[in-house]
Write an enzyme that holds these catalytic residues in place. Structure first.
Site, PDB file in Angstrom:
ATOM      1  N   HIS A  43     -29.053 -21.931 -38.594  1.00  0.00           N
ATOM      2  CA  HIS A  43     -28.395 -21.818 -39.899  1.00  0.00           C
ATOM      3  C   HIS A  43     -29.401 -22.182 -40.974  1.00  0.00           C
ATOM      4  O   HIS A  43     -30.093 -23.198 -40.859  1.00  0.00           O
ATOM      5  CB  HIS A  43     -27.185 -22.752 -40.003  1.00  0.00           C
ATOM      6  CG  HIS A  43     -26.136 -22.441 -38.997  1.00  0.00           C
ATOM      7  ND1 HIS A  43     -25.273 -21.378 -39.139  1.00  0.00           N
ATOM      8  CD2 HIS A  43     -25.836 -23.029 -37.817  1.00  0.00           C
ATOM      9  CE1 HIS A  43     -24.473 -21.331 -38.087  1.00  0.00           C
ATOM     10  NE2 HIS A  43     -24.799 -22.318 -37.267  1.00  0.00           N
ATOM     11  N   TYR A  54     -29.283 -20.632 -49.539  1.00  0.00           N
ATOM     12  CA  TYR A  54     -29.962 -19.813 -48.539  1.00  0.00           C
ATOM     13  C   TYR A  54     -31.406 -19.461 -48.881  1.00  0.00           C
ATOM     14  O   TYR A  54     -32.087 -18.822 -48.089  1.00  0.00           O
ATOM     15  CB  TYR A  54     -29.163 -18.522 -48.312  1.00  0.00           C
ATOM     16  CG  TYR A  54     -27.729 -18.796 -47.934  1.00  0.00           C
ATOM     17  CD1 TYR A  54     -27.418 -19.436 -46.733  1.00  0.00           C
ATOM     18  CD2 TYR A  54     -26.687 -18.443 -48.772  1.00  0.00           C
ATOM     19  CE1 TYR A  54     -26.104 -19.709 -46.393  1.00  0.00           C
ATOM     20  CE2 TYR A  54     -25.370 -18.702 -48.433  1.00  0.00           C
ATOM     21  CZ  TYR A  54     -25.091 -19.338 -47.250  1.00  0.00           C
ATOM     22  OH  TYR A  54     -23.801 -19.607 -46.912  1.00  0.00           O
TER      23      TYR A  54
END
Length: 144
Positions: free
Chosen positions: A100, A23
């Site tokens: 995402h 991430y």
């Protein structure tokens, strides 16, 4: 002036600390701050909402029906589980882009299915934080 709502799902409040290999190191605050600057340049109003609770996301989507023109949503883990959020998005009929940070198709098998992609105007995955900026640019273009 168009109103765009950015919704972030569970654990995204932990960006920068949680699994940076997937991430990145930017915090959600950093990402939103960059989006707010871009929104000013695009002359759109940006609203931000993050929750770890499914029902709160559903309620925010429902309240968006009267004043939001476009939604950018990163449902996070709810991507793979939430019929309730899908139904809320389907009900309000506000166009949305699914974002995402990681490429969900390169992750564990259970993360490869999205309950939202077939309803979305588009899906951006795997590009990290810039995916939000691309989604905002696309939302502005679609609202023209």
């Amino acid at each position: 002036m168009a109103n765009i709502l950015v919704i972030n799902g569970p654990n995204l409040n932990m960006l920068g600390k949680r699994e940076p290999e997937h991430y990145g190191r930017q915090t959600l605050g950093d990402i939103i701050e960059e989006l707010e600057t871009l929104a000013d340049d695009y002359e759109v109003r940006l609203y931000n909402f993050q929750s770890n609770a499914e029902h709160e996301i559903v309620e925010r989507i429902q309240t968006a029906i009267d004043d939001i023109d476009f939604i950018i949503i990163n449902p996070a883990a709810f991507t793979h589980t939430s019929v309730a959020i899908r139904d809320a998005l389907s009900t309000v009929k506000i166009p949305f882009i699914e974002v995402h940070l990681s490429n969900i198709h390169k992750r564990e098998a259970f993360r490869t299915h999205s309950y939202f992609s077939d309803l979305a105007e588009g899906v951006i995955a795997g590009l990290g934080p810039i995916g939000y900026q691309l989604a905002l640019a696309a939302a502005v273009e679609k609202l023209k």
